[in-house]
Design an enzyme around this catalytic site. Structure first.
Site, PDB file in Angstrom:
ATOM      1  CE  LYS A 112      -4.563  -2.031   1.089  1.00  0.00           C
ATOM      2  NZ  LYS A 112      -3.672  -3.639   1.858  1.00  0.00           N
TER       3      LYS A 112
HETATM    4  C1  LIG Z   1      -4.333  -4.569   1.031  1.00  0.00           C
HETATM    5  C2  LIG Z   1      -3.457  -5.913   1.570  1.00  0.00           C
HETATM    6  C3  LIG Z   1      -4.374  -6.728   0.558  1.00  0.00           C
HETATM    7  C4  LIG Z   1      -5.056  -7.149  -0.272  1.00  0.00           C
HETATM    8  O1  LIG Z   1      -5.033  -6.269  -1.525  1.00  0.00           O
HETATM    9  P1  LIG Z   1      -5.977  -5.565  -1.824  1.00  0.00           P
HETATM   10  O2  LIG Z   1      -5.673  -3.919  -3.017  1.00  0.00           O
HETATM   11  O3  LIG Z   1      -7.353  -5.221  -1.530  1.00  0.00           O
HETATM   12  O4  LIG Z   1      -7.009  -6.389  -3.311  1.00  0.00           O
HETATM   13  C5  LIG Z   1      -3.485  -8.142   0.244  1.00  0.00           C
HETATM   14  N1  LIG Z   1      -1.748  -8.099   0.999  1.00  0.00           N
HETATM   15  C6  LIG Z   1      -2.241  -7.111   2.207  1.00  0.00           C
HETATM   16  C7  LIG Z   1      -0.482  -7.319   3.089  1.00  0.00           C
HETATM   17  C8  LIG Z   1      -2.417  -5.792   1.940  1.00  0.00           C
HETATM   18  O5  LIG Z   1      -2.157  -5.146   3.341  1.00  0.00           O
END
Ligand SMILES: *Cc1c(COP(=O)(O)O)cnc(C)c1O
Length: 461
Positions: A112
């Site tokens: 993220k």
């Molecule tokens: C947010 C997240 C996901 C999922 O990603 P999306 O874009 O919501 O599908 C997977 N793994 C981790 C570690 C995350 O923080």
């Protein structure tokens, strides 16, 4: 470049307006009116570029006149300067034709950061010009909140309030939210669970008097600018493995469908992606939807990959919009059915989705066994989300190289990793003092009035 809503009735917006708005006024999500396509030559020319130079070329066609070229380059450079790896998103090979794309070298150790660090810079630049001030409010089960706080800490035109369920995030996640000391950062521990936090945020956005008074803005995963930032690493990874001459597939540990939708955009832009594999944990609504056409939430079961524990996958609406021939009324109808319990995807739309997407699911036991086995066979220590991806990807290996996205650093989920491997993964050097830094948070009850009063007081608005 104009942006339109997946439900067809909200105003058409520029990149800047869509970024600052987040959700469309008709409840839909913004998507580009037309996705720009890169030629084979333009894709081939990405080979050997720095991550930042590639990012500029890939994102530039989407931002219209919002930023000039020199300014946009400078914002990208600032966004990724704090990453702990020179390649930003390095590839590691784990088996014949199977690679991990490590997306956890940012400041909060999850993918993220790629989007959040960039939109922190983009918000700052856009707001600085107009002198506008916004209040960002978000709910988190852990990773999004820490990434948002890290991205917006200390910025002039932004106050950031992150609501997290008290006692229900990991200690690393909590400390990443409570230790930044800047005055514009507010970590709020809510009496309740993640759904309580999310409902409070929704209620604040629906309280228009409050929303206007404090200049509420959202940076959750439906924000188009976040999706755009994630398109870049699909290109850099595929080009490293021989695109555009060679096709590449990706497996993506999926929750809200934001990350994998970025892969879909890369494919639409002309990157020769063979398949995009949706990997879910035991919360497998997307796997059921893609295999049977049935999109019916049936309650979240907490797992060892908590960032993928979702009931309703918001960004899937963007894929449905294309699968239904960009018919906003049809999408609005599906979303109305979802409110009443669920919907089934039409045969035509399902066939369209399956041209791009495959899916699979990993149980809790399979996830843990995959962490253990990968450690034994390769020495790599992976987080539980990544392990879900690796397990599902293993069902789809073949002649086309497979890249599984490693979405978080194992040290973010040390208990599950220790159970599987016997090793407790340590934090990277640059944040090794996280457990010594003083914490600062405000505890609130599940009370909208009290929370709004707190935000007004802290922002003086
Ligand atoms: C947010 C997240 C996901 C999922 O990603 P999306 O874009 O919501 O599908 C997977 N793994 C981790 C570690 C995350 O923080």
């Amino acid at each position: 470049m104009n942006y339109i809503s997946t439900r067809g009735t909200a105003p058409v917006l520029s990149f800047e307006e869509a970024m600052l708005a987040g959700l469309a006024r008709d409840g839909g999500l913004y998507v580009p009116e037309a996705v720009p396509v890169l030629s084979r030559g333009e894709i081939a020319a990405l080979a050997g570029l720095s991550y930042e130079d590639a990012a500029f070329r890939i994102m530039r066609p989407f931002i219209g006149a919002t930023f000039g070229d020199a300014e946009f380059r400078a914002l990208i450079a600032k966004a990724y300067a704090g990453f702990g790896h020179a390649a930003r998103a390095p590839l590691v090979q784990i088996a014949p034709n199977h690679f991990l794309l490590e997306l956890f070298h940012g400041p909060t150790l999850a993918f993220k950061d790629f989007a959040m660090q960039l939109i922190g810079q983009l918000f700052q630049a856009a707001l600085g010009r107009s002198g506008r001030r916004v209040t960002i409010v978000g709910a988190t089960s852990g990773d999004t909140g820490s990434a948002a706080i890290e991205a917006f800490r200390g910025l002039d035109n932004v106050d950031v309030f992150i609501l997290f369920p008290k006692g229900r995030v990991s200690e690393v996640q909590r400390r990443q939210m409570t230790t930044p000391s800047e005055a514009n950062v507010h970590a709020i521990a809510v009496e309740g669970d993640f759904d309580t936090c999310q409902a409070l945020v929704k209620d604040m956005f629906n309280d228009f008097a409050f929303r206007d008074a404090v200049g509420l803005a959202g940076v959750n995963s439906i924000n188009w600018a976040r999706v755009l930032a994630q398109v870049v690493y699909y290109f850099t990874a595929a080009v490293s493995l021989g695109a555009p001459e060679r096709r590449v597939s990706f497996t993506v540990p999926t929750g809200n469908f934001g990350d994998i939708f970025a892969g879909y955009i890369a494919r639409t832009m002309g990157l020769p992606i063979d398949r995009l594999v949706v990997a879910t944990n035991q919360n497998d609504i997307l796997h059921r939807a893609l295999s049977r056409g049935d999109y019916t939430p049936d309650g979240v079961k907490p797992s060892i990959s908590p960032s993928m524990d979702i009931q309703v996958s918001s960004n899937f609406e963007r894929a449905l919009f294309d699968a239904y021939g960009r018919d906003g009324a049809a999408v609005a109808q599906l979303m109305a059915e979802l409110k009443a319990g669920g919907f089934s995807i039409s045969q035509g739309a399902l066939e369209k989705l399956r041209e791009t997407f495959l899916s699979g699911r990993a149980s809790e036991a399979e996830t843990e066994a995959t962490i253990r086995r990968l450690h034994q066979t390769t020495g790599e220590v992976i987080c539980p989300h990544t392990a879900v991806g690796v397990k599902v990807a293993e069902g789809h290996l073949g002649a086309v190289p497979m890249v599984t996205l490693a979405t978080a650093h194992p040290a973010k989920f040390p208990d599950a990793v220790e159970r599987a491997t016997g090793l407790r993964p340590g934090l990277p050097e640059r944040m090794a003092d996280l457990f010594e830094r003083p914490e600062r948070m405000t505890e609130v009850a599940n009370d909208l009035g009290a929370l709004e009063a707190l935000i007004r007081e802290r922002t003086g608005r």
